[in-house]
Write a protein that holds these residues in place. Structure first.
Motif, PDB file in Angstrom:
ATOM      1  N   MET A   1      12.698 -40.447  -8.024  1.00 40.20           N
ATOM      2  CA  MET A   1      13.798 -39.721  -8.558  1.00 40.20           C
ATOM      3  C   MET A   1      14.558 -38.903  -7.857  1.00 40.20           C
ATOM      4  SD  MET A   1      11.973 -35.374  -9.791  1.00 40.20           S
ATOM      5  CE  MET A   1      10.954 -35.795 -10.298  1.00 40.20           C
ATOM      6  N   GLU A   2      15.796 -38.766  -8.688  1.00 40.10           N
ATOM      7  CA  GLU A   2      16.669 -37.948  -7.565  1.00 40.10           C
ATOM      8  C   GLU A   2      16.568 -37.133  -6.701  1.00 40.10           C
ATOM      9  OE1 GLU A   2      20.694 -38.624  -9.471  1.00 40.10           O
ATOM     10  OE2 GLU A   2      19.596 -39.103 -11.638  1.00 40.10           O
ATOM     11  N   ILE A   3      17.132 -36.579  -5.813  1.00 42.12           N
ATOM     12  CA  ILE A   3      16.870 -35.564  -5.348  1.00 42.12           C
ATOM     13  C   ILE A   3      17.541 -33.718  -6.013  1.00 42.12           C
ATOM     14  CG2 ILE A   3      18.129 -34.332  -2.954  1.00 42.12           C
ATOM     15  CD1 ILE A   3      18.472 -36.278  -1.650  1.00 42.12           C
ATOM     16  N   THR A   4      16.892 -33.262  -6.003  1.00 43.70           N
ATOM     17  CA  THR A   4      16.403 -32.315  -7.192  1.00 43.70           C
ATOM     18  C   THR A   4      16.961 -30.738  -6.459  1.00 43.70           C
ATOM     19  OG1 THR A   4      15.001 -32.403  -8.016  1.00 43.70           O
ATOM     20  CG2 THR A   4      16.304 -33.303  -9.604  1.00 43.70           C
ATOM     21  N   LYS A   5      17.448 -30.010  -7.304  1.00 48.21           N
ATOM     22  CA  LYS A   5      17.007 -28.441  -6.841  1.00 48.21           C
ATOM     23  C   LYS A   5      17.554 -27.535  -8.019  1.00 48.21           C
ATOM     24  CE  LYS A   5      22.983 -27.784  -5.787  1.00 48.21           C
ATOM     25  NZ  LYS A   5      23.495 -27.769  -5.363  1.00 48.21           N
ATOM     26  N   ILE A   6      16.819 -26.784  -7.623  1.00 52.41           N
ATOM     27  CA  ILE A   6      16.814 -25.504  -8.901  1.00 52.41           C
ATOM     28  C   ILE A   6      17.230 -24.789  -9.140  1.00 52.41           C
ATOM     29  CG2 ILE A   6      15.156 -24.306 -10.440  1.00 52.41           C
ATOM     30  CD1 ILE A   6      12.984 -26.555 -10.576  1.00 52.41           C
ATOM     31  N   ARG A   7      18.627 -24.290  -8.777  1.00 48.87           N
ATOM     32  CA  ARG A   7      19.183 -22.812  -8.828  1.00 48.87           C
ATOM     33  C   ARG A   7      18.288 -22.105 -10.449  1.00 48.87           C
ATOM     34  NH1 ARG A   7      22.004 -21.160  -5.468  1.00 48.87           N
ATOM     35  NH2 ARG A   7      23.545 -20.300  -6.770  1.00 48.87           N
ATOM     36  N   GLU A   8      18.704 -20.528 -10.040  1.00 50.93           N
ATOM     37  CA  GLU A   8      18.211 -19.542 -11.068  1.00 50.93           C
ATOM     38  C   GLU A   8      19.252 -18.558 -11.322  1.00 50.93           C
ATOM     39  OE1 GLU A   8      15.637 -15.298 -10.945  1.00 50.93           O
ATOM     40  OE2 GLU A   8      15.051 -16.500  -9.979  1.00 50.93           O
ATOM     41  N   LEU A  45      12.929 -11.926 -18.258  1.00 48.43           N
ATOM     42  CA  LEU A  45      12.869 -12.992 -19.053  1.00 48.43           C
ATOM     43  C   LEU A  45      13.947 -14.049 -17.678  1.00 48.43           C
ATOM     44  CD1 LEU A  45      14.680 -14.105 -21.839  1.00 48.43           C
ATOM     45  CD2 LEU A  45      16.193 -14.447 -19.647  1.00 48.43           C
ATOM     46  N   ARG A  46      13.688 -15.256 -17.204  1.00 47.08           N
ATOM     47  CA  ARG A  46      14.483 -15.813 -16.187  1.00 47.08           C
ATOM     48  C   ARG A  46      14.755 -17.770 -16.951  1.00 47.08           C
ATOM     49  NH1 ARG A  46      14.594 -11.791 -14.364  1.00 47.08           N
ATOM     50  NH2 ARG A  46      13.390 -11.063 -12.822  1.00 47.08           N
ATOM     51  N   ILE A  47      16.180 -17.897 -16.311  1.00 45.40           N
ATOM     52  CA  ILE A  47      16.373 -19.089 -16.787  1.00 45.40           C
ATOM     53  C   ILE A  47      17.158 -19.959 -15.387  1.00 45.40           C
ATOM     54  CG2 ILE A  47      18.748 -20.357 -16.797  1.00 45.40           C
ATOM     55  CD1 ILE A  47      19.148 -17.723 -19.250  1.00 45.40           C
ATOM     56  N   LYS A  48      16.482 -20.779 -15.523  1.00 47.50           N
ATOM     57  CA  LYS A  48      16.430 -22.067 -14.407  1.00 47.50           C
ATOM     58  C   LYS A  48      17.019 -22.908 -14.606  1.00 47.50           C
ATOM     59  CE  LYS A  48      13.136 -19.193 -11.433  1.00 47.50           C
ATOM     60  NZ  LYS A  48      11.767 -19.463 -10.957  1.00 47.50           N
ATOM     61  N   ILE A  49      17.972 -23.828 -13.876  1.00 51.67           N
ATOM     62  CA  ILE A  49      18.575 -24.455 -14.311  1.00 51.67           C
ATOM     63  C   ILE A  49      18.362 -26.021 -13.339  1.00 51.67           C
ATOM     64  CG2 ILE A  49      21.165 -26.074 -14.589  1.00 51.67           C
ATOM     65  CD1 ILE A  49      22.299 -22.749 -15.348  1.00 51.67           C
ATOM     66  N   LEU A  50      18.348 -27.490 -13.780  1.00 48.99           N
ATOM     67  CA  LEU A  50      17.872 -28.151 -12.598  1.00 48.99           C
ATOM     68  C   LEU A  50      19.093 -28.969 -12.448  1.00 48.99           C
ATOM     69  CD1 LEU A  50      15.092 -29.774 -11.306  1.00 48.99           C
ATOM     70  CD2 LEU A  50      15.497 -31.116 -13.221  1.00 48.99           C
ATOM     71  N   LYS A  51      19.648 -29.447 -11.075  1.00 44.96           N
ATOM     72  CA  LYS A  51      20.689 -29.949 -11.020  1.00 44.96           C
ATOM     73  C   LYS A  51      20.177 -31.334 -10.121  1.00 44.96           C
ATOM     74  CE  LYS A  51      24.129 -26.134 -10.934  1.00 44.96           C
ATOM     75  NZ  LYS A  51      25.032 -25.421 -10.556  1.00 44.96           N
ATOM     76  N   HIS A  93      11.768 -38.508 -18.946  1.00 52.95           N
ATOM     77  CA  HIS A  93      10.323 -39.622 -18.363  1.00 52.95           C
ATOM     78  C   HIS A  93      10.345 -39.569 -17.619  1.00 52.95           C
ATOM     79  CE1 HIS A  93       9.754 -40.035 -22.972  1.00 52.95           C
ATOM     80  NE2 HIS A  93      10.571 -40.283 -22.806  1.00 52.95           N
ATOM     81  N   LYS A  94      11.260 -38.879 -16.255  1.00 51.89           N
ATOM     82  CA  LYS A  94      11.163 -38.639 -14.511  1.00 51.89           C
ATOM     83  C   LYS A  94      10.647 -37.787 -14.352  1.00 51.89           C
ATOM     84  CE  LYS A  94      15.914 -42.015 -14.087  1.00 51.89           C
ATOM     85  NZ  LYS A  94      17.322 -41.349 -13.967  1.00 51.89           N
ATOM     86  N   GLY A  95       9.998 -37.209 -15.001  1.00 51.98           N
ATOM     87  CA  GLY A  95       9.628 -35.773 -14.914  1.00 51.98           C
ATOM     88  C   GLY A  95      10.257 -34.490 -14.466  1.00 51.98           C
ATOM     89  N   TYR A  96      11.724 -34.981 -15.152  1.00 45.65           N
ATOM     90  CA  TYR A  96      11.921 -33.789 -14.555  1.00 45.65           C
ATOM     91  C   TYR A  96      11.780 -32.321 -15.768  1.00 45.65           C
ATOM     92  CZ  TYR A  96      15.743 -36.880 -12.038  1.00 45.65           C
ATOM     93  OH  TYR A  96      16.160 -37.112 -11.311  1.00 45.65           O
ATOM     94  N   GLY A  97      11.449 -32.912 -16.975  1.00 45.89           N
ATOM     95  CA  GLY A  97       9.998 -32.102 -17.731  1.00 45.89           C
ATOM     96  C   GLY A  97       9.631 -30.627 -17.226  1.00 45.89           C
ATOM     97  N   SER A  98       8.391 -31.669 -16.273  1.00 39.74           N
ATOM     98  CA  SER A  98       7.733 -30.718 -15.580  1.00 39.74           C
ATOM     99  C   SER A  98       8.114 -29.859 -14.202  1.00 39.74           C
ATOM    100  CB  SER A  98       6.435 -32.176 -15.058  1.00 39.74           C
ATOM    101  OG  SER A  98       5.836 -32.816 -15.883  1.00 39.74           O
ATOM    102  N   LEU A  99       8.977 -30.580 -13.457  1.00 37.58           N
ATOM    103  CA  LEU A  99       9.556 -29.623 -12.525  1.00 37.58           C
ATOM    104  C   LEU A  99       9.567 -28.414 -13.292  1.00 37.58           C
ATOM    105  CD1 LEU A  99      11.609 -31.766 -10.658  1.00 37.58           C
ATOM    106  CD2 LEU A  99       9.318 -31.106  -9.744  1.00 37.58           C
ATOM    107  N   LEU A 100      10.413 -28.602 -14.129  1.00 37.56           N
ATOM    108  CA  LEU A 100      11.087 -26.846 -15.265  1.00 37.56           C
ATOM    109  C   LEU A 100       9.401 -26.097 -15.431  1.00 37.56           C
ATOM    110  CD1 LEU A 100      13.909 -28.168 -16.981  1.00 37.56           C
ATOM    111  CD2 LEU A 100      13.873 -26.516 -15.005  1.00 37.56           C
ATOM    112  N   ILE A 101       8.694 -26.686 -16.275  1.00 37.89           N
ATOM    113  CA  ILE A 101       7.444 -26.527 -16.595  1.00 37.89           C
ATOM    114  C   ILE A 101       6.564 -25.595 -15.265  1.00 37.89           C
ATOM    115  CG2 ILE A 101       5.442 -26.504 -18.052  1.00 37.89           C
ATOM    116  CD1 ILE A 101       6.713 -28.795 -19.604  1.00 37.89           C
ATOM    117  N   ASN A 102       6.819 -26.330 -14.372  1.00 38.35           N
ATOM    118  CA  ASN A 102       6.050 -25.541 -13.404  1.00 38.35           C
ATOM    119  C   ASN A 102       6.477 -24.464 -13.345  1.00 38.35           C
ATOM    120  OD1 ASN A 102       4.222 -26.511 -11.115  1.00 38.35           O
ATOM    121  ND2 ASN A 102       6.391 -25.864 -10.012  1.00 38.35           N
ATOM    122  N   GLU A 103       7.653 -24.451 -12.729  1.00 37.27           N
ATOM    123  CA  GLU A 103       8.902 -23.472 -12.475  1.00 37.27           C
ATOM    124  C   GLU A 103       8.771 -21.722 -13.098  1.00 37.27           C
ATOM    125  OE1 GLU A 103      11.617 -21.795  -9.858  1.00 37.27           O
ATOM    126  OE2 GLU A 103      10.116 -24.144  -9.599  1.00 37.27           O
TER     127      GLU A 103
END
Length: 254
Positions: A1-8, A45-51, A93-103
């Motif tokens: 998985m690439e290095i990622t960050k989540i921005r609110e 309500l929260r919006i979070k973007i994975l980059k 299929h890289k786990g990114y969706g799971s990262l977002l659900i975890n938020e």
């Protein structure tokens, strides 16, 4: 998985972070969604973007306490996921969706909620249930093309349930279009449908949904977009002018 960050996304940085689905801040749909978002932010309500590490957007998630959910759902002390999306097929299929659900799960636990739930479907404009099932969600209700999935850590909490949106449909005689700014693409679709209706001599009555309670009692499962004719739901998500022309031909011939 690439290095990622989540921005609110917040009311303070929304012009910089944008809203993922629509990035052009000059787009009228962006303005409508931004105003809607800023009001809803106060409700939780929260919006979070994975980059990725270069700042490119990979996916996003939007969630809210279920009391303020803009879907026909009923429950206490749950977090509700409105939307969750990973944009590019190469990033799935890289786990990114799971990262977002975890938020959403993390915030729900910190707020003392009983769990998280969401609506899914194999149809358009809403996530498929497979990703949520992989993350421990279970189907607890369903109607039409929609499923309601829940993951709860408080086992004593009653499962969420769906309102029966079909009971609302019969009161809409003639042509009706109900929509909300929860989706930034509704504004463009509404304008296109109005133009088609005018060209065909059809009176299309518009109703803008302005509260979560109105959305919960809307005549479709999606809650924030409903096209009806004489008590029949024709579409539950935004459509193009071409699609509406085809609907008109079919309805006027029937």
């Amino acid at each position: 998985m690439e290095i990622t960050k989540i921005r609110e996304v917040t009311p303070e940085n929304v012009m910089e972070e944008t809203l993922f689905c629509v990035k052009d801040i000059t787009n009228p749909g962006f303005t409508c969604k931004r105003i809607w978002f800023e009001k809803r932010y106060k409700e939780g309500l929260r919006i979070k973007i994975l980059k990725d590490d270069s700042g490119k957007m990979i996916g996003f998630i939007e969630y809210v306490p279920i009391e303020y959910a803009w879907r026909p759902v009923d429950a206490d002390t749950f977090m509700f996921i409105h939307c969750m999306y990973v944009y590019s097929k190469k990033n799935r299929h890289k786990g990114y969706g799971s990262l977002l659900i975890n938020e959403a799960e993390k915030d729900a636990q910190e707020l003392g909620f009983a769990g998280v739930c969401t609506m899914t479907s194999k149809g358009a404009w809403i996530a498929n249930k497979s990703l949520f099932e992989k993350n421990g969600f279970m189907e607890v209700d369903g109607k039409g093309r929609f499923e309601l999935l829940s993951k709860k850590w408080d086992t004593t909490a009653p499962d969420p349930k769906l309102f029966d949106w079909t009971t609302q449909q019969k009161k809409y005689r003639g042509w009706h279009l109900l929509y909300a700014d929860q989706c930034p693409w509704h504004e463009k679709s509404v304008e296109a449908l109005l133009n088609v209706a005018t060209d065909n001599g059809i009176e299309l009555k518009l109703e803008k949904i302005s509260t979560a309670e109105e959305a919960k009692r809307a005549p479709s499962g999606y809650g924030v977009f409903s096209l009806l004719h004489n008590g029949k739901l024709l579409e539950d998500h935004y459509i193009s002018a071409t699609r509406f022309r085809n609907i008109l031909k079919k309805e006027l011939l029937s």
